[in-house]
Motif scaffolding. Structure first.
Motif, mmCIF file in Angstrom:
data_model
loop_
_atom_site.group_PDB
_atom_site.id
_atom_site.type_symbol
_atom_site.label_atom_id
_atom_site.label_comp_id
_atom_site.label_asym_id
_atom_site.label_seq_id
_atom_site.Cartn_x
_atom_site.Cartn_y
_atom_site.Cartn_z
ATOM 1 N N ALA A 23 54.911 -34.352 -17.609
ATOM 2 C CA ALA A 23 56.076 -34.302 -16.716
ATOM 3 C C ALA A 23 56.845 -32.995 -16.904
ATOM 4 C CB ALA A 23 56.976 -35.503 -16.970
ATOM 5 N N VAL A 24 57.079 -32.620 -18.145
ATOM 6 C CA VAL A 24 57.830 -31.391 -18.414
ATOM 7 C C VAL A 24 57.047 -30.169 -17.920
ATOM 8 C CG1 VAL A 24 58.729 -29.896 -20.245
ATOM 9 C CG2 VAL A 24 59.156 -32.356 -20.319
ATOM 10 N N ALA A 25 55.733 -30.132 -18.189
ATOM 11 C CA ALA A 25 54.911 -28.994 -17.781
ATOM 12 C C ALA A 25 54.899 -28.821 -16.261
ATOM 13 C CB ALA A 25 53.489 -29.150 -18.298
ATOM 14 N N SER A 26 55.017 -29.916 -15.532
ATOM 15 C CA SER A 26 55.013 -29.847 -14.069
ATOM 16 C C SER A 26 56.434 -29.838 -13.493
ATOM 17 C CB SER A 26 54.191 -30.996 -13.486
ATOM 18 O OG SER A 26 54.747 -32.245 -13.848
ATOM 19 N N ARG A 27 57.408 -29.688 -14.388
ATOM 20 C CA ARG A 27 58.825 -29.609 -14.009
ATOM 21 C C ARG A 27 59.299 -30.843 -13.252
ATOM 22 N NH1 ARG A 27 59.573 -23.228 -12.454
ATOM 23 N NH2 ARG A 27 58.845 -22.483 -14.461
ATOM 24 N N ASP A 28 58.762 -31.981 -13.649
ATOM 25 C CA ASP A 28 59.172 -33.259 -13.071
ATOM 26 C C ASP A 28 60.111 -33.916 -14.073
ATOM 27 O OD1 ASP A 28 59.483 -35.830 -12.121
ATOM 28 O OD2 ASP A 28 57.353 -36.135 -11.697
ATOM 29 N N TYR A 29 61.390 -33.776 -13.845
ATOM 30 C CA TYR A 29 62.381 -34.250 -14.809
ATOM 31 C C TYR A 29 62.920 -35.638 -14.469
ATOM 32 C CZ TYR A 29 61.996 -29.369 -16.084
ATOM 33 O OH TYR A 29 61.500 -28.150 -16.445
ATOM 34 N N MET A 49 53.139 -42.082 -16.386
ATOM 35 C CA MET A 49 52.594 -40.775 -16.022
ATOM 36 C C MET A 49 52.951 -40.404 -14.591
ATOM 37 S SD MET A 49 48.592 -39.635 -16.337
ATOM 38 C CE MET A 49 48.611 -39.753 -18.122
ATOM 39 N N ASN A 50 53.249 -39.120 -14.386
ATOM 40 C CA ASN A 50 53.537 -38.659 -13.028
ATOM 41 C C ASN A 50 52.249 -38.231 -12.309
ATOM 42 O OD1 ASN A 50 52.979 -36.084 -14.067
ATOM 43 N ND2 ASN A 50 54.895 -35.187 -13.393
ATOM 44 N N ILE A 51 52.348 -38.091 -11.005
ATOM 45 C CA ILE A 51 51.163 -37.795 -10.192
ATOM 46 C C ILE A 51 50.588 -36.425 -10.498
ATOM 47 C CG2 ILE A 51 52.445 -36.909 -8.203
ATOM 48 C CD1 ILE A 51 50.293 -38.361 -6.433
ATOM 49 N N LEU A 52 51.427 -35.454 -10.866
ATOM 50 C CA LEU A 52 50.910 -34.121 -11.138
ATOM 51 C C LEU A 52 50.050 -34.095 -12.403
ATOM 52 C CD1 LEU A 52 54.061 -32.083 -10.121
ATOM 53 C CD2 LEU A 52 51.921 -32.298 -8.858
ATOM 54 N N THR A 53 50.421 -34.890 -13.398
ATOM 55 C CA THR A 53 49.582 -34.994 -14.595
ATOM 56 C C THR A 53 48.255 -35.648 -14.241
ATOM 57 O OG1 THR A 53 51.559 -35.149 -15.976
ATOM 58 C CG2 THR A 53 49.478 -35.880 -16.952
ATOM 59 N N THR A 54 48.311 -36.713 -13.467
ATOM 60 C CA THR A 54 47.082 -37.377 -13.025
ATOM 61 C C THR A 54 46.210 -36.410 -12.246
ATOM 62 O OG1 THR A 54 48.193 -39.520 -12.943
ATOM 63 C CG2 THR A 54 46.170 -39.292 -11.654
ATOM 64 N N ASN A 55 46.807 -35.658 -11.345
ATOM 65 C CA ASN A 55 46.068 -34.692 -10.535
ATOM 66 C C ASN A 55 45.362 -33.672 -11.438
ATOM 67 O OD1 ASN A 55 45.672 -33.907 -7.637
ATOM 68 N ND2 ASN A 55 46.442 -31.957 -8.432
ATOM 69 N N ILE A 77 44.200 -37.561 -3.870
ATOM 70 C CA ILE A 77 44.252 -38.756 -4.706
ATOM 71 C C ILE A 77 45.366 -39.690 -4.246
ATOM 72 C CG2 ILE A 77 43.245 -37.645 -6.724
ATOM 73 C CD1 ILE A 77 46.103 -37.475 -7.905
ATOM 74 N N ARG A 78 45.194 -40.945 -4.655
ATOM 75 C CA ARG A 78 46.202 -41.977 -4.396
ATOM 76 C C ARG A 78 46.419 -42.719 -5.709
ATOM 77 N NH1 ARG A 78 47.512 -45.512 0.385
ATOM 78 N NH2 ARG A 78 46.571 -43.768 1.448
ATOM 79 N N LEU A 79 47.696 -42.927 -6.050
ATOM 80 C CA LEU A 79 48.015 -43.657 -7.270
ATOM 81 C C LEU A 79 48.084 -45.150 -7.010
ATOM 82 C CD1 LEU A 79 50.788 -41.488 -8.983
ATOM 83 C CD2 LEU A 79 48.333 -41.514 -9.401
ATOM 84 N N GLY A 80 47.744 -45.899 -8.048
ATOM 85 C CA GLY A 80 47.839 -47.355 -8.009
ATOM 86 C C GLY A 80 48.635 -47.838 -9.199
ATOM 87 N N THR A 123 42.593 -43.242 -7.377
ATOM 88 C CA THR A 123 41.359 -43.188 -6.603
ATOM 89 C C THR A 123 41.460 -41.968 -5.698
ATOM 90 O OG1 THR A 123 42.268 -44.626 -4.882
ATOM 91 C CG2 THR A 123 40.953 -45.688 -6.593
ATOM 92 N N GLY A 124 40.330 -41.391 -5.381
ATOM 93 C CA GLY A 124 40.381 -40.258 -4.476
ATOM 94 C C GLY A 124 39.092 -39.492 -4.426
ATOM 95 N N THR A 125 39.184 -38.307 -3.808
ATOM 96 C CA THR A 125 38.042 -37.434 -3.675
ATOM 97 C C THR A 125 38.411 -36.020 -4.105
ATOM 98 O OG1 THR A 125 38.562 -36.944 -1.358
ATOM 99 C CG2 THR A 125 36.999 -38.740 -1.783
ATOM 100 N N VAL A 126 37.415 -35.317 -4.612
ATOM 101 C CA VAL A 126 37.581 -33.917 -4.985
ATOM 102 C C VAL A 126 36.456 -33.138 -4.322
ATOM 103 C CG1 VAL A 126 37.623 -32.261 -6.891
ATOM 104 C CG2 VAL A 126 38.605 -34.545 -7.196
ATOM 105 N N THR A 127 36.799 -32.066 -3.641
ATOM 106 C CA THR A 127 35.812 -31.158 -3.086
ATOM 107 C C THR A 127 35.714 -29.982 -4.040
ATOM 108 O OG1 THR A 127 36.403 -31.833 -0.849
ATOM 109 C CG2 THR A 127 35.160 -29.777 -1.084
ATOM 110 N N VAL A 128 34.509 -29.743 -4.541
ATOM 111 C CA VAL A 128 34.296 -28.704 -5.537
ATOM 112 C C VAL A 128 33.161 -27.792 -5.085
ATOM 113 C CG1 VAL A 128 32.783 -30.203 -6.914
ATOM 114 C CG2 VAL A 128 33.877 -28.249 -8.009
ATOM 115 N N GLU A 129 33.339 -26.489 -5.284
ATOM 116 C CA GLU A 129 32.325 -25.507 -4.944
ATOM 117 C C GLU A 129 31.730 -24.949 -6.226
ATOM 118 O OE1 GLU A 129 32.932 -22.546 -1.603
ATOM 119 O OE2 GLU A 129 33.051 -21.250 -3.384
#
Length: 132
Positions: A23-29, A49-55, A77-80, A123-129
């Motif tokens: 949270a702190v690293a992503s500036r989510d206070y 956990m915040n969404i940015l950490t999950t991401n 992504i979508r959080l549950g 849950t979600g998808t990641v597009t990777v090259e």
């Protein structure tokens, strides 16, 4: 790399330090990510956990599998269920599609799930090259 390939699972222990540092690293206070009393006052049993950490963890999971030359092109992504300290989130993934690029690369669509003791956290998808 082919459609149907399964990524090895990755277990991530969810610690209080991981939740707060992410949270702190992503500036989510938001207090629910670092103050257990505030989180309980808002109906949660503890910080979560915040969404940015999950991401970031989802991105790490995919790039760890595909290597240092992998480039994330899209993360959706979508959080549950929340991730609380003491949980273990297990990330799993499957390559859903692969397309060859004109420049010697391949693009994969990876379906990712992260589950904990409460159910699916993400849950979600990641597009990777990746280079061929």
């Amino acid at each position: 790399m082919r459609a149907g390939d399964v990524l090895a699972p990755l277990e991530i222990p969810v610690t209080r330090t991981l939740v707060v540092a992410g949270a702190v690293a992503s500036r989510d206070y938001q207090d629910v990510h670092h103050d257990a009393e505030a989180a309980r006052a808002k109906g949660s049993p503890d910080v979560f956990m915040n969404i940015l950490t999950t991401n970031g963890l989802v991105g790490r999971y995919v790039t760890d599998h595909f290597g240092p030359h992998a480039v994330l092109r899209k993360v959706a992504i979508r959080l549950g269920a929340p991730n609380h300290p003491g949980d273990t989130m297990t990330l799993t993934g499957t390559v859903a599609e692969v397309a060859d690029g004109p420049d010697g690369t391949a693009t994969a669509l990876v379906r990712v799930t992260g589950a904990n003791g409460l159910g699916h956290h993400v849950t979600g998808t990641v597009t990777v090259e990746v280079p061929r």
